[in-house]
Design an enzyme around this catalytic site. Structure first.
Site, PDB file in Angstrom:
ATOM      1  CG  ASN A   1      37.250  17.063  29.951  1.00 48.79           C
ATOM      2  OD1 ASN A   1      37.439  17.665  31.004  1.00 48.79           O
ATOM      3  ND2 ASN A   1      36.087  16.523  29.641  1.00 48.79           N
TER       4      ASN A   1
ATOM      5  NE  ARG B 208      37.612  21.850  28.456  1.00 53.36           N
ATOM      6  CZ  ARG B 208      38.092  21.735  27.220  1.00 53.36           C
ATOM      7  NH1 ARG B 208      37.941  20.604  26.575  1.00 53.36           N
ATOM      8  NH2 ARG B 208      38.714  22.742  26.639  1.00 53.36           N
TER       9      ARG B 208
ATOM     10  N   PRO C   3      41.944  17.227  20.983  1.00 59.25           N
ATOM     11  CG  PRO C   3      42.798  17.078  18.840  1.00 59.25           C
ATOM     12  CD  PRO C   3      41.793  17.822  19.666  1.00 59.25           C
TER      13      PRO C   3
END
Length: 281
Positions: free
Chosen positions: A165, A250, A2
């Site tokens: 991200n 990521r 989140p």
């Protein structure tokens, strides 16, 4: 994981459900707090600080939680079936006469004195959605390590708090640079507008159910999750590759035409599978 806007929403849900009400039950399913009972105490408020949640309880106590990748707080009405996951994933239960907040898969859960809660978030930079927001300090923090990749610097909550991200990728697209560009190479005019742009994006989305950065109907995000579909501006295939220090890489999306700067270093995994089109941070 989140981001600041979704944590803000989670804080709002917890506050609306619990604040001003007396707890009829508390259940902490972590060894350190297994015997703690907060029933009979009123909940004062819940606030977000970056990606952290602080629920303050009568008697000078604060429940600090962080969702990280998989955590979630769910709120249920009286008699409503809990649907946030299997029972063994529950880490905390806070119940009032008419609402129950259930914390699932919470990797960070600690009870601290409210007078000492600052130590849990003192490492954070200015909060994009908080009263301590300071754009000049946020920019100074980012520029303090000019050799660092911009994408990594944006994710570092010590620089500014709230970017994850998704916003990392979208901000870099809107700035016209790749996430692998060294912070010091960011043109001065774009660096100057970065803090305000980041704040505007999070503020625009903190009350939305669906995050949008484009302003285009039916197209919510410019690059995040879009590989290998066409860039909304130039039509070139959006690309995706891992970015990170190896401990926590990521999937990072960018347009090789609209965004100037370095591409991923040789050897970085290139990701093109359909499952990454809908990767959630």
């Amino acid at each position: 994981m989140p981001e600041g806007d979704t944590v803000w929403q989670a804080a709002g849900r917890l506050h609306d459900a619990l604040a001003g009400k007396v707890l009829t039950r508390s259940d902490f399913r972590v060894p350190k707090y297994a015997t703690v009972d907060l029933s009979g105490r009123a909940v004062l408020n819940t606030i977000a600080r970056g990606k952290h949640l602080l629920t303050r309880v009568e008697g000078g106590l604060t429940l600090h939680s962080h969702l990280r990748m998989e955590g979630a707080w769910k709120v249920y009405g009286s008699g409503e079936r809990w649907k946030g996951g299997p029972a063994h994933q529950i880490r905390a239960v806070l119940a009032t006469a008419d609402r129950t907040a259930v914390g699932y898969r919470l990797p960070v859960l600690e009870l601290v004195r409210t007078s000492e809660e600052a130590r849990t978030v003192s490492h954070l930079g200015p909060d994009l959605l908080g009263p301590d927001w300071d754009p000049d300090l946020a920019l100074a923090n980012l520029l303090a390590d000019p050799a660092r990749q911009l994408g990594e610097a944006l994710l570092d909550q010590r620089n500014l708090a709230g970017i994850g991200n998704v916003y990392k990728c979208e901000l870099c697209f809107l700035l016209g640079v790749t996430p692998w560009l060294p912070v010091g190479a960011l043109p001065a005019d774009r660096a100057a507008k970065l803090p305000a742009l980041a704040k505007r994006l999070l503020e625009a989305n903190r009350d939305r159910a669906v995050r949008r950065t484009t302003g285009l109907r039916g197209q919510d995000l410019f690059v995040y999750g879009r590989a290998p579909r066409p860039c909304l501006r130039c039509g070139t295939s959006v690309r995706v590759a891992d970015q990170g220090d190896g401990s926590q890489e990521r999937p990072t999306y960018w347009c090789p035409v609209c965004q100037a700067g370095p591409a991923p270093p040789p050897g970085s995994p290139q990701r093109w599978r359909e499952r990454y089109r809908r990767t959630a941070d």
